[in-house]
Design an enzyme around this catalytic site. Structure first.
Site, short mmCIF file in Angstrom:
data_model
loop_
_atom_site.label_atom_id
_atom_site.label_comp_id
_atom_site.label_asym_id
_atom_site.label_seq_id
_atom_site.Cartn_x
_atom_site.Cartn_y
_atom_site.Cartn_z
CE1 TYR A 50 30.85 28.28 -5.05
CE2 TYR A 50 32.65 28.74 -6.58
CZ TYR A 50 31.93 27.85 -5.78
OH TYR A 50 32.31 26.54 -5.73
NE ARG A 52 -1.98 -2.29 3.26
CZ ARG A 52 -2.40 -2.74 4.45
NH1 ARG A 52 -3.55 -2.35 4.93
NH2 ARG A 52 -1.66 -3.58 5.17
C1 UD1 Z 1 -2.03 -6.06 11.42
C2 UD1 Z 1 -2.93 -6.95 12.27
C3 UD1 Z 1 -4.12 -6.12 12.72
C4 UD1 Z 1 -3.66 -4.90 13.48
C5 UD1 Z 1 -2.65 -4.07 12.67
C6 UD1 Z 1 -2.02 -3.02 13.54
C7 UD1 Z 1 -2.66 -9.21 11.38
C8 UD1 Z 1 -3.30 -10.30 10.60
N1 UD1 Z 1 -3.37 -8.08 11.48
O1 UD1 Z 1 -2.75 -5.68 10.25
O2 UD1 Z 1 -4.97 -6.91 13.56
O3 UD1 Z 1 -4.76 -4.08 13.85
O4 UD1 Z 1 -1.60 -4.92 12.17
O5 UD1 Z 1 -1.21 -2.17 12.79
O6 UD1 Z 1 -1.58 -9.40 11.89
N2 UD1 Z 1 4.54 -9.07 8.04
C9 UD1 Z 1 5.56 -9.97 7.89
N3 UD1 Z 1 5.36 -11.03 7.07
C10 UD1 Z 1 4.19 -11.23 6.42
C11 UD1 Z 1 3.15 -10.29 6.57
C12 UD1 Z 1 3.36 -9.23 7.40
O7 UD1 Z 1 6.64 -9.83 8.47
O8 UD1 Z 1 4.09 -12.24 5.70
C13 UD1 Z 1 4.77 -7.91 8.91
C14 UD1 Z 1 4.71 -6.61 8.16
O9 UD1 Z 1 5.99 -6.24 7.66
C15 UD1 Z 1 4.18 -5.64 9.23
C16 UD1 Z 1 3.39 -6.53 10.15
O10 UD1 Z 1 3.75 -7.85 9.88
O11 UD1 Z 1 5.23 -5.05 9.95
C17 UD1 Z 1 1.89 -6.36 9.98
O12 UD1 Z 1 1.53 -6.60 8.64
P1 UD1 Z 1 0.52 -5.67 7.86
O13 UD1 Z 1 0.30 -6.24 6.53
O14 UD1 Z 1 0.93 -4.26 7.96
O15 UD1 Z 1 -0.81 -5.94 8.74
P2 UD1 Z 1 -2.06 -5.01 8.94
O16 UD1 Z 1 -3.00 -5.21 7.82
O17 UD1 Z 1 -1.66 -3.63 9.25
CA CA Z 2 0.30 -2.52 9.30
#
Ligand code: UD1
Ligand code: CA
Length: 465
Positions: free
Chosen positions: A381, A23
């Site tokens: 300069y 995003r």
């Molecule tokens: C996540 C939470 C949500 C919470 C929100 C808070 C989950 C399923 N949802 O959603 O409940 O309210 O954060 O900000 O966890 N990441 C990995 N590997 C992956 C996927 C993600 O390391 O395969 C890491 C991302 O880099 C990030 C974090 O996990 O730092 C959260 O992932 P993101 O996709 O941002 O989750 P949200 O949709 O924000």
């Molecule tokens: Ca997030």
């Protein structure tokens, strides 16, 4: 402060940072986007470091080489004193899958604090309270939650009629009623590691992208007889998860405000904090004044009793006590005490100005030293030059430092007086106390005390009428 808990239980901190950050629509991995002058991930690592845990793990995946390089190279500059263990998540199949990859690391610790690399506003106090609450409640999982006026995008916290935490429902799977819940999951959790390990093994793919959600562990742990608790953050601001550049701008604003509050409480004045932009590591001394349009970047340090702005951009530079800098730009340079810079000066990298020197209206200085009390007041300069003390450089004087191939040096010794509109063709040296007549083009060294004139003599021709 040590957050291991009084019982001496070992704590491991795991930061999830493998996601692509789709995003953000960026070639740069999300956690490397800067806020307050430093990559987002540095805030989480610094917070983890401050908790003095037994181990810090960082899950990397998308563009992991860039993240590893940045963290390894900058760890010291960020003040990290503990090693960071990198854990590779080859395919980004969800936050649960990310923690699963980290099991060999996490298993070593009794308590696991799991947090997200995209939450740079989290504060030490809140996370410390979460850990304390977790230890006191004897829960197997404790969530950090917050009440959000607009909970869009976050997992919602579903509680029983008695107020016990039941589960987290992700927005994509929430019913209309659940979507109306304003208490959200921050993405930061405390787990009893043994139960987390068991729960992770039972995660199933969920949601539109068939990901393994870490949030599902909450329900699984409870099914296994574990207790879930929640610690409500004192506000919602600090749990902001950065998913888009709109969030990034929001976080920048919060951080800027925090930095200015820190500076104001330690004795600096910002007359209009909403129009003053200061990176997180900047220092400003007591009784210095920051006027609107001031932008202080990177490792900049401003001394005491300075007047900065309006409209000053200062990057990775130090400014001594009692200086004034207005409508000007300063980069990678040192301004020593009691100097005046501007209006409309450009101090380029590698310059040392002062003490008590003046660089004024529309003057540019590059990789040069301007000595004690010397003046470059108008339209000049000065590049690759060494200007000693008490030198006056007249309006419009130019150091011709570049011959089209190489750069050359200009040396101006103490008390020299350079008239207006002089060209100093480098390499060239002007001796101590020498004077150069206005409009001269100087191509040869000028001896100490000499008067140099290098211009066509004026001819007055009388015209017959
Ligand atoms: C996540 C939470 C949500 C919470 C929100 C808070 C989950 C399923 N949802 O959603 O409940 O309210 O954060 O900000 O966890 N990441 C990995 N590997 C992956 C996927 C993600 O390391 O395969 C890491 C991302 O880099 C990030 C974090 O996990 O730092 C959260 O992932 P993101 O996709 O941002 O989750 P949200 O949709 O924000
Ligand atoms: Ca997030």
């Amino acid at each position: 402060m040590n957050a291991q808990g009084k019982s001496g239980h070992s704590l491991g901190v795991l930061i999830l940072a493998a996601g692509q950050g789709t995003r953000m629509v960026s070639a740069l991995p999300k956690v490397l986007h800067p806020i307050g002058g430093r990559p987002m991930i540095s805030y989480l690592l610094r917070l983890a470091n401050a908790l003095k845990p037994s181990g810090i793990g960082l899950v990397v995946g998308h563009h992991e080489e860039l993240v590893r390089k940045e963290v390894s190279e900058s760890a010291k500059a960020w003040g990290l004193t503990r090693p960071v263990t990198f854990i590779r998540q080859k395919e980004q199949t969800g936050s649960g899958a990310a923690v699963l990859e980290a099991l060999p690391f996490l298993r070593k610790f009794q308590t696991a604090l799991v947090t997200c690399g995209d939450s740079p506003l989290l504060t030490f106090d809140t996370v410390y309270s979460l850990l304390n609450g977790h230890a006191k409640d004897k829960a197997q999982v404790t969530l950090l939650t917050a009440r959000m006026p607009n909970p869009k995008g976050y997992g919602r916290i579903v509680r029983s009629p008695l107020g016990e935490v039941l589960r987290i429902v992700e927005e994509s799977q929430a019913t209309a009623k659940e979507a109306g819940i304003s208490e959200v999951n921050s993405g930061t959790y405390c787990f009893e590691t043994a139960l987390l390990v068991e729960a992770l093994k039972q995660l199933k793919p969920q949601g539109p992208k068939r990901e393994q959600y870490l949030t599902d562990c909450l329900e699984i742990i409870q099914r296994k007889g574990g207790r879930a608790a929640a610690y409500l953050a004192p506000g919602h601001e600090e749990i902001l998860g950065i998913n888009t550049r709109l969030h990034l701008a929001q976080a920048e604003r919060v951080l800027n405000r925090r930095t200015l509050e820190r500076l104001m409480l330690s004795g600096a004045t910002a007359t209009d904090p909403a129009h003053t932009y200061v990176d997180a590591d900047v220092e400003v001394g007591q009784d210095s004044l920051l006027l609107p349009g001031t932008i202080l970047r990177g490792s900049t340090k401003i001394g005491r009793q300075c007047r900065i702005g309006p409209n000053a951009y200062i990057e990775n530079s130090s400014v001594g006590n009692e200086c004034s800098i207005s409508f000007s730009q300063v980069a990678d340079s040192r301004i020593l005490e009691k100097c005046s810079v501007g209006p409309f000066s450009n101090i380029r990298p590698g310059s040392v100005i002062g003490p008590r020197a003046k660089v004024g209206n529309f003057s540019e200085v590059k990789a040069s030293k301007i000595g004690f009390g010397s003046k470059v007041p108008h339209l000049s300069y000065v590049g690759d030059a060494e200007v000693a003390e008490d030198v006056n450089i007249g309006a419009g004087t130019i150091t011709c430092n570049y011959d089209g191939v190489e750069k050359h040096k200009t040396i101006i010794e103490a008390k020299a007086f350079i008239g207006s509109n002089v060209n100093l063709v480098a390499p060239v040296k002007v001796g101590k106390g020498a004077t150069i007549g206005a409009g001269s083009t100087i191509t040869e060294d000028v001896p100490e005390g000499a008067l140099a004139l290098a211009r066509a003599q004026q001819v007055n021709k009388l015209r017959k009428s």
